[in-house]
Design a protein around this motif. Structure first.
Motif, PDB file in Angstrom:
ATOM      1  N   MET A   1       0.819  -1.195   0.000  1.00 37.17           N
ATOM      2  CA  MET A   1       0.000   0.000   0.000  1.00 37.17           C
ATOM      3  C   MET A   1       0.860   1.254   0.000  1.00 37.17           C
ATOM      4  SD  MET A   1      -2.580   1.876  -0.100  1.00 37.17           S
ATOM      5  CE  MET A   1      -3.811   0.657  -0.371  1.00 37.17           C
ATOM      6  N   SER A   2       2.076   1.209   0.512  1.00 38.96           N
ATOM      7  CA  SER A   2       2.862   2.427   0.616  1.00 38.96           C
ATOM      8  C   SER A   2       3.180   3.029  -0.748  1.00 38.96           C
ATOM      9  CB  SER A   2       4.138   2.183   1.417  1.00 38.96           C
ATOM     10  OG  SER A   2       4.912   1.194   0.802  1.00 38.96           O
ATOM     11  N   LEU A   3       3.300   2.198  -1.769  1.00 41.53           N
ATOM     12  CA  LEU A   3       3.535   2.706  -3.119  1.00 41.53           C
ATOM     13  C   LEU A   3       2.335   3.523  -3.591  1.00 41.53           C
ATOM     14  CD1 LEU A   3       5.246   2.912  -5.607  1.00 41.53           C
ATOM     15  CD2 LEU A   3       4.470   0.655  -6.285  1.00 41.53           C
ATOM     16  N   SER A   4       1.152   3.024  -3.336  1.00 35.77           N
ATOM     17  CA  SER A   4      -0.063   3.761  -3.685  1.00 35.77           C
ATOM     18  C   SER A   4      -0.136   5.076  -2.908  1.00 35.77           C
ATOM     19  CB  SER A   4      -1.306   2.920  -3.392  1.00 35.77           C
ATOM     20  OG  SER A   4      -1.341   1.789  -4.229  1.00 35.77           O
ATOM     21  N   LEU A   5       0.287   5.045  -1.642  1.00 37.22           N
ATOM     22  CA  LEU A   5       0.302   6.273  -0.846  1.00 37.22           C
ATOM     23  C   LEU A   5       1.240   7.310  -1.450  1.00 37.22           C
ATOM     24  CD1 LEU A   5       0.306   5.067   2.872  1.00 37.22           C
ATOM     25  CD2 LEU A   5      -1.576   6.017   1.558  1.00 37.22           C
ATOM     26  N   PHE A   6       2.398   6.861  -1.903  1.00 36.24           N
ATOM     27  CA  PHE A   6       3.343   7.796  -2.511  1.00 36.24           C
ATOM     28  C   PHE A   6       2.740   8.427  -3.758  1.00 36.24           C
ATOM     29  CE2 PHE A   6       6.631   9.089  -5.433  1.00 36.24           C
ATOM     30  CZ  PHE A   6       7.414   9.893  -4.628  1.00 36.24           C
ATOM     31  N   ILE A   7       2.116   7.622  -4.586  1.00 34.58           N
ATOM     32  CA  ILE A   7       1.499   8.141  -5.811  1.00 34.58           C
ATOM     33  C   ILE A   7       0.431   9.170  -5.460  1.00 34.58           C
ATOM     34  CG2 ILE A   7       0.075   7.536  -7.820  1.00 34.58           C
ATOM     35  CD1 ILE A   7       1.591   4.776  -7.799  1.00 34.58           C
ATOM     36  N   TYR A 100       6.957  10.424   5.196  1.00 33.94           N
ATOM     37  CA  TYR A 100       7.212  11.399   4.137  1.00 33.94           C
ATOM     38  C   TYR A 100       5.964  12.239   3.839  1.00 33.94           C
ATOM     39  CZ  TYR A 100       8.489  13.048  -0.551  1.00 33.94           C
ATOM     40  OH  TYR A 100       8.746  13.814  -1.663  1.00 33.94           O
ATOM     41  N   LEU A 101       4.781  11.661   4.038  1.00 34.59           N
ATOM     42  CA  LEU A 101       3.517  12.328   3.705  1.00 34.59           C
ATOM     43  C   LEU A 101       2.808  12.929   4.924  1.00 34.59           C
ATOM     44  CD1 LEU A 101       2.172   9.691   1.165  1.00 34.59           C
ATOM     45  CD2 LEU A 101       3.284  11.865   0.647  1.00 34.59           C
ATOM     46  N   LEU A 102       3.520  13.145   6.008  1.00 28.42           N
ATOM     47  CA  LEU A 102       2.901  13.647   7.234  1.00 28.42           C
ATOM     48  C   LEU A 102       2.149  14.964   7.054  1.00 28.42           C
ATOM     49  CD1 LEU A 102       5.497  12.877  10.041  1.00 28.42           C
ATOM     50  CD2 LEU A 102       3.201  11.925   9.784  1.00 28.42           C
ATOM     51  N   LYS A 103       2.531  15.750   6.084  1.00 26.69           N
ATOM     52  CA  LYS A 103       1.877  17.050   5.925  1.00 26.69           C
ATOM     53  C   LYS A 103       0.402  16.929   5.540  1.00 26.69           C
ATOM     54  CE  LYS A 103       2.917  18.192   1.117  1.00 26.69           C
ATOM     55  NZ  LYS A 103       3.570  19.216   0.297  1.00 26.69           N
ATOM     56  N   PHE A 104      -0.040  15.732   5.155  1.00 32.14           N
ATOM     57  CA  PHE A 104      -1.436  15.536   4.762  1.00 32.14           C
ATOM     58  C   PHE A 104      -2.336  15.086   5.912  1.00 32.14           C
ATOM     59  CE2 PHE A 104       0.906  14.925   0.761  1.00 32.14           C
ATOM     60  CZ  PHE A 104       0.329  15.942   0.035  1.00 32.14           C
ATOM     61  N   ILE A 105      -1.745  14.922   7.099  1.00 29.67           N
ATOM     62  CA  ILE A 105      -2.530  14.449   8.247  1.00 29.67           C
ATOM     63  C   ILE A 105      -2.194  15.265   9.490  1.00 29.67           C
ATOM     64  CG2 ILE A 105      -2.730  12.084   7.356  1.00 29.67           C
ATOM     65  CD1 ILE A 105      -0.521  11.347   9.463  1.00 29.67           C
ATOM     66  N   ASP A 106      -2.912  14.984  10.553  1.00 27.03           N
ATOM     67  CA  ASP A 106      -2.644  15.583  11.854  1.00 27.03           C
ATOM     68  C   ASP A 106      -1.627  14.690  12.577  1.00 27.03           C
ATOM     69  OD1 ASP A 106      -2.624  16.542  14.443  1.00 27.03           O
ATOM     70  OD2 ASP A 106      -4.769  16.211  14.795  1.00 27.03           O
ATOM     71  N   PRO A 107      -0.386  15.149  12.754  1.00 23.08           N
ATOM     72  CA  PRO A 107       0.639  14.318  13.402  1.00 23.08           C
ATOM     73  C   PRO A 107       0.242  13.866  14.813  1.00 23.08           C
ATOM     74  CG  PRO A 107       1.653  16.215  12.364  1.00 23.08           C
ATOM     75  CD  PRO A 107       0.165  16.422  12.297  1.00 23.08           C
ATOM     76  N   ALA A 108      -0.528  14.680  15.526  1.00 25.98           N
ATOM     77  CA  ALA A 108      -0.953  14.304  16.883  1.00 25.98           C
ATOM     78  C   ALA A 108      -1.868  13.076  16.833  1.00 25.98           C
ATOM     79  CB  ALA A 108      -1.659  15.466  17.568  1.00 25.98           C
ATOM     80  N   LYS A 109      -2.727  13.024  15.836  1.00 27.84           N
ATOM     81  CA  LYS A 109      -3.618  11.868  15.669  1.00 27.84           C
ATOM     82  C   LYS A 109      -2.802  10.627  15.293  1.00 27.84           C
ATOM     83  CE  LYS A 109      -7.922  10.652  13.281  1.00 27.84           C
ATOM     84  NZ  LYS A 109      -8.942  11.123  12.321  1.00 27.84           N
ATOM     85  N   ALA A 110      -1.822  10.804  14.410  1.00 32.37           N
ATOM     86  CA  ALA A 110      -0.939   9.689  14.045  1.00 32.37           C
ATOM     87  C   ALA A 110      -0.163   9.209  15.265  1.00 32.37           C
ATOM     88  CB  ALA A 110       0.010  10.104  12.929  1.00 32.37           C
ATOM     89  N   ALA A 111       0.283  10.153  16.102  1.00 28.90           N
ATOM     90  CA  ALA A 111       1.014   9.801  17.326  1.00 28.90           C
ATOM     91  C   ALA A 111       0.138   8.962  18.255  1.00 28.90           C
ATOM     92  CB  ALA A 111       1.501  11.063  18.042  1.00 28.90           C
ATOM     93  N   PHE A 112      -1.131   9.337  18.362  1.00 29.79           N
ATOM     94  CA  PHE A 112      -2.058   8.572  19.195  1.00 29.79           C
ATOM     95  C   PHE A 112      -2.147   7.125  18.697  1.00 29.79           C
ATOM     96  CE2 PHE A 112      -6.337   6.823  19.709  1.00 29.79           C
ATOM     97  CZ  PHE A 112      -6.430   6.786  21.093  1.00 29.79           C
TER      98      PHE A 112
END
Length: 182
Positions: A1-7, A100-112
């Motif tokens: 899935m990570s390849l699709s995420l990069f695209i 690499y794509l963190l700018k598209f999400i809320d890092p605090a939510k990812a941290a949780f």
């Protein structure tokens, strides 16, 4: 899935051709990827309606170049899949593209989500360690010949070492996520 995420993440930044995306991927992230796998993922995203052609550029004496862009459904899918990657991680390498794509999400939510994953991972390895100390495990080991016992010992040592290494890097990533917006 990570390849699709990069695209998807790349197309969320700007419209691009498949060739340019593949080149950008190999320039940015240290991975090996086959051309077939890349184009398969690209076509799968298009079939799902996550990306679409937005422009065709005609160049004299060359084939037409089609530029693609991400759809609204693709943006929603991208965000959700980045979060999902932090929920399901077992090896830090699996998160390279999500990081690499963190700018598209809320890092605090990812941290949780990552914190919960780390807790589960630690619990699982603690259970393995306790199982290794139980009488039942010792009896099974005694039923093996000496070479098999040594092999099990080697495999166990490697697995525990890898798990400690992965947990260490997940905890470093957690600190990174918590300080990402500072």
């Amino acid at each position: 899935m990570s390849l699709s995420l990069f695209i998807l993440g790349s197309l969320a930044n700007e419209n691009s051709s498949p060739y340019q995306l593949k080149k950008a991927l190999l320039d940015v992230i240290p991975i090996t990827i086959s051309e077939g796998k890349f184009y398969y993922n690209f076509e799968a995203l298009q079939k799902k309606g996550f990306i679409e052609p937005v422009e065709t550029i005609q160049i004299v004496n060359r084939p037409n170049k089609t530029l693609y862009g991400i759809t609204q459904e693709g943006r929603q899918f991208l965000e959700q899949e980045i979060y999902n990657s932090f929920k399901k991680v077992s090896k830090i390498e699996d998160l390279y593209i999500s990081i690499y794509l963190l700018k598209f999400i809320d890092p605090a939510k990812a941290a949780f989500f990552l914190e919960e994953t780390i807790k589960k991972e630690k619990k699982q390895w603690d259970e393995y360690k306790r199982a290794k100390d139980k009488e039942e495990f010792k009896e099974r080991m005694e039923s093996l010949d000496e070479k098999q016992q040594r092999a099990v010992q080697f495999i166990s040592e490697h697995a525990f070492s890898q798990s400690e290494h992965n947990i260490y890097w997940m905890e470093k990533l957690l600190t990174f996520l918590k300080g990402f917006e500072e």
